[in-house]
Design a protein around this motif. Structure first.
Motif, PDB file in Angstrom:
ATOM      1  N   VAL A 184       0.835  -1.202   0.000  1.00 45.04           N
ATOM      2  CA  VAL A 184       0.000   0.000   0.000  1.00 45.04           C
ATOM      3  C   VAL A 184       0.869   1.251   0.000  1.00 45.04           C
ATOM      4  O   VAL A 184       0.639   2.191  -0.769  1.00 45.04           O
ATOM      5  CB  VAL A 184      -0.954   0.004   1.213  1.00 45.04           C
ATOM      6  CG1 VAL A 184      -1.700   1.343   1.305  1.00 45.04           C
ATOM      7  CG2 VAL A 184      -1.959  -1.145   1.114  1.00 45.04           C
ATOM      8  N   PHE A 185       1.888   1.282   0.859  1.00 43.03           N
ATOM      9  CA  PHE A 185       2.781   2.440   0.910  1.00 43.03           C
ATOM     10  C   PHE A 185       3.535   2.611  -0.407  1.00 43.03           C
ATOM     11  O   PHE A 185       3.723   3.734  -0.892  1.00 43.03           O
ATOM     12  CB  PHE A 185       3.780   2.290   2.059  1.00 43.03           C
ATOM     13  CG  PHE A 185       3.251   2.752   3.386  1.00 43.03           C
ATOM     14  CD1 PHE A 185       2.784   4.039   3.552  1.00 43.03           C
ATOM     15  CD2 PHE A 185       3.227   1.906   4.474  1.00 43.03           C
ATOM     16  CE1 PHE A 185       2.286   4.473   4.774  1.00 43.03           C
ATOM     17  CE2 PHE A 185       2.730   2.320   5.699  1.00 43.03           C
ATOM     18  CZ  PHE A 185       2.267   3.614   5.845  1.00 43.03           C
ATOM     19  N   GLU A 186       3.976   1.505  -0.989  1.00 43.78           N
ATOM     20  CA  GLU A 186       4.711   1.558  -2.251  1.00 43.78           C
ATOM     21  C   GLU A 186       3.855   2.195  -3.342  1.00 43.78           C
ATOM     22  O   GLU A 186       4.316   3.055  -4.096  1.00 43.78           O
ATOM     23  CB  GLU A 186       5.129   0.145  -2.652  1.00 43.78           C
ATOM     24  CG  GLU A 186       6.094   0.078  -3.833  1.00 43.78           C
ATOM     25  CD  GLU A 186       6.553  -1.334  -4.094  1.00 43.78           C
ATOM     26  OE1 GLU A 186       7.704  -1.506  -4.521  1.00 43.78           O
ATOM     27  OE2 GLU A 186       5.761  -2.280  -3.875  1.00 43.78           O
ATOM     28  N   SER A 187       2.596   1.784  -3.421  1.00 38.26           N
ATOM     29  CA  SER A 187       1.690   2.340  -4.421  1.00 38.26           C
ATOM     30  C   SER A 187       1.316   3.781  -4.094  1.00 38.26           C
ATOM     31  O   SER A 187       1.156   4.614  -4.991  1.00 38.26           O
ATOM     32  CB  SER A 187       0.435   1.467  -4.509  1.00 38.26           C
ATOM     33  OG  SER A 187       0.754   0.164  -4.938  1.00 38.26           O
ATOM     34  N   LEU A 188       1.148   4.080  -2.804  1.00 31.34           N
ATOM     35  CA  LEU A 188       0.841   5.450  -2.403  1.00 31.34           C
ATOM     36  C   LEU A 188       1.985   6.387  -2.778  1.00 31.34           C
ATOM     37  O   LEU A 188       1.756   7.493  -3.285  1.00 31.34           O
ATOM     38  CB  LEU A 188       0.582   5.518  -0.895  1.00 31.34           C
ATOM     39  CG  LEU A 188       0.343   6.920  -0.310  1.00 31.34           C
ATOM     40  CD1 LEU A 188      -0.891   7.562  -0.937  1.00 31.34           C
ATOM     41  CD2 LEU A 188       0.193   6.854   1.208  1.00 31.34           C
ATOM     42  N   PHE A 189       3.216   5.952  -2.546  1.00 31.97           N
ATOM     43  CA  PHE A 189       4.371   6.763  -2.922  1.00 31.97           C
ATOM     44  C   PHE A 189       4.404   6.995  -4.432  1.00 31.97           C
ATOM     45  O   PHE A 189       4.752   8.086  -4.901  1.00 31.97           O
ATOM     46  CB  PHE A 189       5.670   6.084  -2.475  1.00 31.97           C
ATOM     47  CG  PHE A 189       5.966   6.273  -1.008  1.00 31.97           C
ATOM     48  CD1 PHE A 189       5.590   7.414  -0.344  1.00 31.97           C
ATOM     49  CD2 PHE A 189       6.651   5.299  -0.296  1.00 31.97           C
ATOM     50  CE1 PHE A 189       5.873   7.603   1.003  1.00 31.97           C
ATOM     51  CE2 PHE A 189       6.941   5.463   1.047  1.00 31.97           C
ATOM     52  CZ  PHE A 189       6.561   6.619   1.700  1.00 31.97           C
ATOM     53  N   GLY A 194       3.581  10.893  -8.902  1.00 34.18           N
ATOM     54  CA  GLY A 194       2.930  11.244 -10.147  1.00 34.18           C
ATOM     55  C   GLY A 194       3.815  10.921 -11.339  1.00 34.18           C
ATOM     56  O   GLY A 194       4.762  10.136 -11.258  1.00 34.18           O
ATOM     57  N   THR A 195       3.530  11.554 -12.454  1.00 34.10           N
ATOM     58  CA  THR A 195       4.324  11.374 -13.674  1.00 34.10           C
ATOM     59  C   THR A 195       5.133  12.622 -13.904  1.00 34.10           C
ATOM     60  O   THR A 195       4.582  13.706 -14.025  1.00 34.10           O
ATOM     61  CB  THR A 195       3.419  11.118 -14.891  1.00 34.10           C
ATOM     62  OG1 THR A 195       2.635   9.958 -14.636  1.00 34.10           O
ATOM     63  CG2 THR A 195       4.240  10.913 -16.155  1.00 34.10           C
ATOM     64  N   ARG A 196       6.423  12.448 -14.009  1.00 29.87           N
ATOM     65  CA  ARG A 196       7.292  13.608 -14.195  1.00 29.87           C
ATOM     66  C   ARG A 196       7.170  14.113 -15.631  1.00 29.87           C
ATOM     67  O   ARG A 196       7.402  13.386 -16.584  1.00 29.87           O
ATOM     68  CB  ARG A 196       8.750  13.237 -13.903  1.00 29.87           C
ATOM     69  CG  ARG A 196       9.694  14.436 -13.994  1.00 29.87           C
ATOM     70  CD  ARG A 196      11.093  14.049 -13.584  1.00 29.87           C
ATOM     71  NE  ARG A 196      11.983  15.196 -13.618  1.00 29.87           N
ATOM     72  CZ  ARG A 196      13.275  15.141 -13.294  1.00 29.87           C
ATOM     73  NH1 ARG A 196      13.802  14.006 -12.893  1.00 29.87           N
ATOM     74  NH2 ARG A 196      14.029  16.215 -13.340  1.00 29.87           N
ATOM     75  N   MET A 197       6.789  15.373 -15.782  1.00 31.96           N
ATOM     76  CA  MET A 197       6.597  15.957 -17.098  1.00 31.96           C
ATOM     77  C   MET A 197       7.804  16.817 -17.462  1.00 31.96           C
ATOM     78  O   MET A 197       8.235  17.669 -16.700  1.00 31.96           O
ATOM     79  CB  MET A 197       5.337  16.835 -17.114  1.00 31.96           C
ATOM     80  CG  MET A 197       4.076  16.120 -16.645  1.00 31.96           C
ATOM     81  SD  MET A 197       3.655  14.710 -17.658  1.00 31.96           S
ATOM     82  CE  MET A 197       3.439  15.545 -19.236  1.00 31.96           C
ATOM     83  N   GLU A 198       8.358  16.586 -18.628  1.00 32.51           N
ATOM     84  CA  GLU A 198       9.470  17.401 -19.112  1.00 32.51           C
ATOM     85  C   GLU A 198       8.909  18.610 -19.855  1.00 32.51           C
ATOM     86  O   GLU A 198       8.060  18.480 -20.738  1.00 32.51           O
ATOM     87  CB  GLU A 198      10.364  16.578 -20.058  1.00 32.51           C
ATOM     88  CG  GLU A 198      11.032  15.381 -19.381  1.00 32.51           C
ATOM     89  CD  GLU A 198      12.013  15.818 -18.307  1.00 32.51           C
ATOM     90  OE1 GLU A 198      12.504  16.960 -18.394  1.00 32.51           O
ATOM     91  OE2 GLU A 198      12.294  15.023 -17.404  1.00 32.51           O
ATOM     92  N   GLU A 227      -3.937  14.165  -9.019  1.00 36.72           N
ATOM     93  CA  GLU A 227      -3.854  15.605  -8.772  1.00 36.72           C
ATOM     94  C   GLU A 227      -2.404  16.087  -8.723  1.00 36.72           C
ATOM     95  O   GLU A 227      -2.102  17.209  -9.143  1.00 36.72           O
ATOM     96  CB  GLU A 227      -4.562  15.954  -7.458  1.00 36.72           C
ATOM     97  CG  GLU A 227      -6.055  15.629  -7.423  1.00 36.72           C
ATOM     98  CD  GLU A 227      -6.852  16.429  -8.423  1.00 36.72           C
ATOM     99  OE1 GLU A 227      -6.325  17.442  -8.924  1.00 36.72           O
ATOM    100  OE2 GLU A 227      -7.996  16.051  -8.709  1.00 36.72           O
ATOM    101  N   PHE A 228      -1.501  15.262  -8.191  1.00 39.99           N
ATOM    102  CA  PHE A 228      -0.080  15.631  -8.190  1.00 39.99           C
ATOM    103  C   PHE A 228       0.422  15.758  -9.624  1.00 39.99           C
ATOM    104  O   PHE A 228       1.178  16.686  -9.958  1.00 39.99           O
ATOM    105  CB  PHE A 228       0.743  14.571  -7.446  1.00 39.99           C
ATOM    106  CG  PHE A 228       0.540  14.557  -5.964  1.00 39.99           C
ATOM    107  CD1 PHE A 228       1.294  15.381  -5.137  1.00 39.99           C
ATOM    108  CD2 PHE A 228      -0.395  13.717  -5.379  1.00 39.99           C
ATOM    109  CE1 PHE A 228       1.122  15.362  -3.758  1.00 39.99           C
ATOM    110  CE2 PHE A 228      -0.580  13.699  -4.006  1.00 39.99           C
ATOM    111  CZ  PHE A 228       0.175  14.520  -3.196  1.00 39.99           C
ATOM    112  N   GLU A 229       0.008  14.838 -10.461  1.00 40.83           N
ATOM    113  CA  GLU A 229       0.421  14.847 -11.860  1.00 40.83           C
ATOM    114  C   GLU A 229      -0.098  16.081 -12.582  1.00 40.83           C
ATOM    115  O   GLU A 229       0.605  16.683 -13.405  1.00 40.83           O
ATOM    116  CB  GLU A 229      -0.102  13.577 -12.536  1.00 40.83           C
ATOM    117  CG  GLU A 229       0.277  13.426 -14.000  1.00 40.83           C
ATOM    118  CD  GLU A 229      -0.325  12.188 -14.619  1.00 40.83           C
ATOM    119  OE1 GLU A 229      -0.092  11.967 -15.825  1.00 40.83           O
ATOM    120  OE2 GLU A 229      -1.039  11.446 -13.919  1.00 40.83           O
TER     121      GLU A 229
END
Length: 292
Positions: A184-189, A194-198, A227-229
């Motif tokens: 759960v923590f691994e997936s939460l992290f 999120g997805t890093r956008m260049e 939302e982070f993404e």
């Protein structure tokens, strides 16, 4: 030989002389919660889903603590667990506490960063100048958060990569609870990162689509957008676009997505804080059993 509370009907098949043949109702409930969490984690892609996952994890640990209060459970653990098993369980609980602490710290920092950006945007309302420098500072902070997360996962993962369920039944169950908690923590992290956008490959058309509440996967299935993404993508676009029109549009959109992000973070923060207290409580309960 009588089987342990986690008998043939459960996921765990170890046997013990000290426990009754039929599983205690708490054991059945724990087993059901574990199965539900395993299924839900893989399908979680939005803040509401993660709030439910943390709530499910909270319910799981409350059941576990109730089980640890049973005299038959305490007797079984005290008599059947060897030093290696005890150390594995205690080391696992310590790693989870560390991971939970990292999640709490990262969410707090992310919330402060989102609030700071919102404050800057409110002060600049009516001012057409962009906030490129502030966007860069936010993304730099996000980069530090991701490094902290990756470091925590690396330190934690080795303790849960392999799980043997050939020991005492209640011990095996507790180890499985720890393993699922780590998942759960691994997936939460992963969700928080999120997805890093260049900025070089980010265009306003793509970000406008991302601003909608849902996106469509390559298979055509609609899923909630991270939302982070959203915020990362938008701020990368702020940095990469120089036109006045893009600045004005991005400022307005930034206010919206930052407010949503702050609300999402608050929900996650509350769930992680409550879970941290339960992890400590479970560890203390186990230590008390061993000291008897």
């Amino acid at each position: 030989m009588a089987s342990s509370p986690l008998n043939q009907k459960s996921n765990f098949h170890a046997r013990s002389n000290s426990l009754p043949s039929r599983p205690h109702p708490l054991v059945t409930q724990i087993d059901e919660h574990l199965c539900r969490l395993k299924s839900n984690v893989s399908a979680s892609s939005s803040s509401p889903a993660w709030t439910r996952n943390l709530s499910g994890l909270r319910d799981l640990y409350e059941l576990v603590d109730n089980l640890l209060q049973l005299p038959v459970t305490q007797k079984s653990l005290a008599q059947q667990c060897n030093d290696k098993q005890v150390n594995e369980l205690l080391n696992g609980s310590l790693k989870l506490l560390d991971a939970c602490g990292v999640a709490k710290d990262v969410l707090l920092q992310a919330k402060e960063d989102a609030q700071r950006l919102q404050s800057i945007l409110r002060r600049r309302r009516g001012n057409e100048s962009g906030f490129t420098n502030e966007a860069k500072e936010y993304l730099a902070s996000r980069k530090k958060e991701k490094k902290l997360i990756n470091k925590s996962l690396k330190a934690c993962k080795c303790g849960f990569s392999q799980l043997e369920n050939d020991g005492e039944a209640t011990f095996s169950m507790l180890r499985e609870v720890e393993r699922v908690t780590f998942t759960v923590f691994e997936s939460l992290f992963s969700y928080i990162c999120g997805t890093r956008m260049e900025s070089e490959s980010t265009n306003w058309s793509f970000v406008s689509k991302l601003m909608s509440s849902k996106r469509v996967t390559c298979e055509g299935e609609a899923t909630e957008t991270n939302e982070f993404e959203k915020v990362d993508a938008l701020l990368c676009t702020v940095i990469g676009n120089k036109s006045r029109k893009s600045e004005k549009e991005s400022n307005d959109d930034a206010q919206i997505v930052l407010q949503k992000l702050e609300s999402s973070i608050q929900d996650l923060e509350d769930g992680v804080e409550y879970l941290l207290r339960l992890l400590i409580k479970t560890r203390v309960s186990f230590l008390n059993i061993l000291s008897q």
